[in-house]
Design an enzyme around this catalytic site. Structure first.
Site, short mmCIF file in Angstrom:
data_model
loop_
_atom_site.label_atom_id
_atom_site.label_comp_id
_atom_site.label_asym_id
_atom_site.label_seq_id
_atom_site.Cartn_x
_atom_site.Cartn_y
_atom_site.Cartn_z
N LYS A 94 4.24 0.61 9.75
CA LYS A 94 4.40 1.85 9.00
C LYS A 94 3.85 3.05 9.77
CE LYS A 94 2.93 0.11 5.05
NZ LYS A 94 2.46 -0.06 3.67
N GLU B 72 0.87 -1.17 0.00
CA GLU B 72 0.00 0.00 0.00
C GLU B 72 0.91 1.22 0.00
OE1 GLU B 72 -2.74 0.30 3.30
OE2 GLU B 72 -3.48 2.23 2.56
N ARG C 287 4.98 -12.70 9.61
CA ARG C 287 5.71 -11.47 9.29
C ARG C 287 7.02 -11.43 10.05
NH1 ARG C 287 3.65 -6.31 9.69
NH2 ARG C 287 1.78 -7.00 8.69
P1 ATP Z 1 2.25 -2.23 8.21
O1 ATP Z 1 1.46 -3.12 9.11
O2 ATP Z 1 3.67 -2.05 8.62
O3 ATP Z 1 1.56 -0.96 7.86
P2 ATP Z 1 1.28 -3.50 5.88
O4 ATP Z 1 1.13 -4.95 5.95
O5 ATP Z 1 0.04 -2.69 6.00
O6 ATP Z 1 2.41 -3.06 6.87
P3 ATP Z 1 1.61 -3.32 3.08
O7 ATP Z 1 2.11 -2.20 2.27
O8 ATP Z 1 0.16 -3.65 2.99
O9 ATP Z 1 2.01 -3.04 4.57
O10 ATP Z 1 2.49 -4.62 2.83
C1 ATP Z 1 2.77 -5.12 1.56
C2 ATP Z 1 3.10 -6.58 1.68
O11 ATP Z 1 4.21 -6.76 2.54
C3 ATP Z 1 1.94 -7.33 2.27
O12 ATP Z 1 1.77 -8.54 1.54
C4 ATP Z 1 2.36 -7.60 3.68
O13 ATP Z 1 1.79 -8.78 4.14
C5 ATP Z 1 3.88 -7.68 3.55
N1 ATP Z 1 4.51 -7.28 4.81
C6 ATP Z 1 4.31 -6.16 5.52
N2 ATP Z 1 5.02 -6.16 6.66
C7 ATP Z 1 5.71 -7.32 6.68
C8 ATP Z 1 6.62 -7.93 7.61
N3 ATP Z 1 6.98 -7.33 8.75
N4 ATP Z 1 7.13 -9.14 7.29
C9 ATP Z 1 6.80 -9.74 6.15
N5 ATP Z 1 5.94 -9.23 5.24
C10 ATP Z 1 5.39 -8.04 5.49
MG MG Z 2 -1.50 -3.68 4.50
#
Ligand code: ATP
Ligand code: MG
Length: 574
Positions: A277, A37, A267
Site C-alpha cells: 500500500k 487497515e 500473501r
Molecule cells: P500492505 O503491506 O500492502 O500495506 P497490509 O497487510 O498492511 O498490506 P492490511 O490492510 O493490514 O494491509 O491487510 C488486511 C488483510 O489483508 C490482512 O489480513 C493482510 O494479511 C491481508 N493481505 C494484505 N496484503 C495481502 C496479499 N498481498 N495477499 C494476501 N493477503 C493480503
Molecule cells: Mg497490515
C-alpha cells in the site's frame, strides 16, 4: 454464498478447520474476519484474503466479520473506510451487520491493560524510541532490560493513567509487555503495547492520546469478536507468540466462548506490479498514475474500472490456492481468468481503432445492406444483430500494407481480403497525401457473389478483416493498457534501482479517433464487449457523457497463460 466448487480439503486452513470441527473446538463454530487497515485502497492481494476469510466462513456454516484495524490514526482516513466497504461488496461478499472497528474496543482494551499492569505483566518505560531499539539486541545477541522494567505496580498504574490523561508528551513514554529480553524471538523482548500519539482519530476524535499497537490490539479484537480462526499473512508468523501471550495473560472469558487461533498463509504477489500500500500510495500521490482507481493499478477499484468482473477475480483467487510459502503469480493468470469469463458473456462487435478509409468503387452509391451476425459464436443464446454495409468503409490501418512482406495475408495493392460477415474486396488503387505520403483512401472493388450463399462465397481467402460502415459507425476513444511495470519483479531491488525507475512508459496508449459499429450506441458505463481481434473492452464507468464514448481495454485476446500451460503439457488450470 459458496465460492468453492472444489472439495473442502483443498487448502491447509480448511484442513485445520476440519480437525477443529471434529474435535468440537470452539463449540463447532467457525468465525473469521477480514481486518483491513483503512490506510489505502484494497488491492488484488486483499481480494485473496477476502475470498479466503469469507469463503471459509461460508463453506463451514460460519460467519465472517469486516473489521477496520484502525489503531494508527496518523495514516488512516474515512475515504479508505468507504472504498474498502464498496470493494468488499463489489467482490460479492456480505458482512451483514458485523462491521466493526478496532477503535470500538479502545475502552475494553484499556480495561484489559489495567488488569495486565495489576498482574505485573506490563510496565511504563521512559526510554526513547532510539534507546528501546538499542536495548533490544539482535538476532544473535540478547537484549538488555530497561532500567524502568522493575517499577512497582502502583507506579505503573499511576503513570499509565496519566499517559491516558495526556500529562506526557508524544513519544516520551510507552507501555511495554514484561516478557523476556533474552527471548530468541525479538518480538517477545518486552514489545511496546501502547504509545502516546496526539492525532485526531477518524472515529474517536481526540478522546484518546494513547493508542494500542497493532500486535496487541489484534488478538484482543479477535477475542472480543469471538473469532475462532484468525487468518493472516506469513509475516505475522513471528508475531504469533505475542498473539498467544496476550490471550494467555488477559481474561477475556466474558467476551468469548472459545480461543482465537492465528493461522498464517502466503500473501499474493503478482508479476509486473507492486502490491504494498505504501508503494501504491506513492504512485497515486506523485501522479505516476491517475488515482487509486487508475485501470493500470492492481487495486480492486482499478480492476473494476478497467472492466474486470468480480467473478473473474474470485476465480483467480480460487485458482492460485492458499499456500504456506511465498511465491509470485504470473499476471497472465489473472488475465486468463477475465478472458475465460468474458468469452461466454461479452458480445462480439467490430471496432476499428486506427481507421483507414476504404471506398468500393463498384458498389452502388446509395445502397446499404444489413448483414446478420452472431453476437457470440461461443454462446448462441446471445442472439444475432444486424450490421450495416455500404460503399465507404473503414478498416484497421495495420490491416493494409503497401509493400507487404511475404507472409502478410491482409490487404495490399492487387490483393484480396474477406471483410468479416460480408464480401471479399480487392485493393485497386491507393490515394496518398502528396506532401506527407500518408494513406488517405484505399480504392477497392468488391466481389458481389462472395457473400454466404453467393456463387463465389466458397473462395479461399487467407485474411479476414473487421470493418465498419463510414456512414453508420460511431466515434469512440479507446485506452489501451499494458503492464504498469516492465520488469517482472519491480520490487526486486537487486539491480539497485528503485521500483519507480521500472515503470512502463507505454502502459497507457490513448486512441481518440476510433470507430465502432452502431450496435454499441447507447452502451452504458461498465458494458463489456469483445472487439473482434482486438480484445475485451469496457465502457469507462467514470468518463461518460452524451458526446463521449470511452472504452478501456481490459485485456487483449492473446492468451499468454494458455500458451504457457500448453507448453508445459497441462490444461488451463494453475
Ligand atoms: P500492505 O503491506 O500492502 O500495506 P497490509 O497487510 O498492511 O498490506 P492490511 O490492510 O493490514 O494491509 O491487510 C488486511 C488483510 O489483508 C490482512 O489480513 C493482510 O494479511 C491481508 N493481505 C494484505 N496484503 C495481502 C496479499 N498481498 N495477499 C494476501 N493477503 C493480503
Ligand atoms: Mg497490515
Amino acid at each position: 454464498m459458496s465460492m468453492n466448487d472444489t472439495p473442502q480439503s483443498t487448502n491447509f486452513v480448511q484442513s485445520i478447520i476440519n480437525e477443529d470441527l471434529k474435535a468440537n473446538k470452539n463449540k463447532g463454530r467457525v468465525h473469521t474476519r477480514f481486518p483491513p487497515e483503512p490506510n489505502g485502497y484494497l488491492h488484488i492481494g486483499h481480494a485473496k484474503s477476502i475470498c479466503l476469510n469469507f469463503g471459509l466462513a461460508a463453506d463451514n456454516g460460519g460467519i465472517c466479520n469486516l473489521r477496520f484495524d484502525d489503531t494508527n490514526p496518523s495514516k488512516e482516513d474515512v475515504e479508505y473506510v468507504d472504498s474498502i466497504q464498496a470493494d468488499v461488496k463489489w467482490l460479492g461478499f456480505d458482512w451483514d451487520e458485523r462491521m466493526f472497528y478496532a477503535s470500538d474496543y479502545f475502552d475494553k482494551i484499556y480495561a484489559y491493560t489495567i488488569e495486565l499492569i495489576r498482574a505485573g505483566r506490563a510496565y511504563v518505560c521512559d526510554l526513547s524510541a532510539q534507546e528501546i531499539k538499542e536495548y533490544r539486541g539482535t538476532l544473535t545477541e540478547p537484549g538488555q532490560e530497561s532500567p524502568y522494567r522493575n517499577r512497582s505496580i502502583e507506579e505503573n498504574l499511576d503513570l499509565f493513567t496519566r499517559m491516558k490523561a495526556g500529562e506526557f508528551a508524544d513519544g516520551s513514554r510507552v507501555l511495554r509487555a514484561k516478557i523476556d529480553m533474552a527471548s530468541p524471538n525479538i518480538n517477545m523482548r518486552d514489545p511496546v503495547l501502547y504509545r502516546i500519539l496526539r492525532a485526531t482519530h477518524h472515529r474517536t476524535g481526540d478522546k484518546w492520546c494513547i493508542y494500542p499497537m497493532y500486535d496487541y490490539a489484534h488478538p484482543l479484537s479477535d477475542a472480543i469478536e469471538n473469532i475462532t480462526h484468525s487468518v493472516c499473512t506469513l509475516e505475522f508468523a513471528d508475531h504469533r507468540p505475542l498473539y498467544d501471550w496476550t490471550l494467555d495473560m488477559v481474561d477475556y472469558s466474558a467476551e468469548a466462548d472459545g480461543r482465537p487461533q492465528q493461522i498464517e498463509f502466503a500473501r499474493l504477489n503478482l508479476t509486473h506490479t507492486v502490491m504494498s500500500k505504501r508503494k501504491l500510495r506513492e504512485l497515486v500521490e506523485n501522479g505516476y498514475v491517475n488515482g487509486w482507481d487508475d485501470p493500470r493499478m492492481p487495486t480492486i477499484s482499478g480492476l473494476r474500472r478497467r472492466g474486470y468482473t468480480p467473478e473473474s477475480i474470485r476465480d483467480f483467487c480460487e485458482r492460485i490456492g492458499v499456500a504456506k510459502r511465498d511465491s509470485i503469480v504470473d499476471i497472465a493468470l489473472l488475465e486468463h481468468c477475465i478472458r475465460e469469463d468474458l468469452n461466454m458473456r461479452a458480445p462480439r462487435v467490430m471496432a476499428v481503432l486506427e481507421p483507414v478509409k476504404v471506398i468500393l468503387d463498384n458498389y452502388p452509391e446509395d445502397q446499404v445492406e444489413w448483414f446478420k451476425a452472431e453476437n457470440n459464436p461461443e454462446n448462441p443464446d446471445m442472439g444475432t444483430r444486424q450490421i450495416p454495409f455500404s460503399r465507404e468503409l473503414y478498416i484497421e490501418r495495420e490491416d493494409f500494407m503497401e509493400d507487404p512482406p511475404k507472409k502478410f495475408f491482409r490487404l495490399s495493392p492487387g490483393k484480396e481480403i474477406r471483410l468479416k460477415s460480408a464480401y471479399i474486396i480487392k485493393c485497386e488503387r491507393v490515394i496518398k497525401d502528396e506532401q506527407t505520403g500518408a494513406i488517405l483512401e484505399l480504392h477497392c472493388s468488391y466481389d458481389p457473389e462472395s457473400r454466404s450463399g453467393g456463387a463465389t462465397s466458397g473462395r479461399k481467402i487467407k485474411g479476414t478483416s473487421h470493418w465498419v460502415s463510414a456512414a453508420h459507425a460511431i466515434k469512440a476513444e479507446v485506452r489501451l493498457y499494458d503492464h504498469l511495470f516492465l520488469h517482472e519483479k519491480p520490487d526486486d531491488e537487486e539491480d539497485g534501482l528503485d521500483y519507480k525507475a521500472k515503470l512502463n512508459p507505454d502502459s497507457l496508449r490513448e486512441l481518440t479517433s476510433c470507430l465502432v459499429e452502431p450496435s454499441v450506441s447507447g452502451a452504458k458505463p461498465g458494458c463489456r464487449y469483445q472487439f473482434m481481434r482486438q480484445g475485451y473492452f469496457c465502457v469507462d464507468p467514470l468518463d461518460v457523457n452524451e458526446s463521449r464514448l470511452v472504452f478501456n481495454r481490459i485485456v487483449s485476446l492473446r492468451d499468454t497463460w494458455a500458451k504457457i500451460m500448453k507448453a508445459n503439457g497441462s490444461g488451463t488450470e494453475a
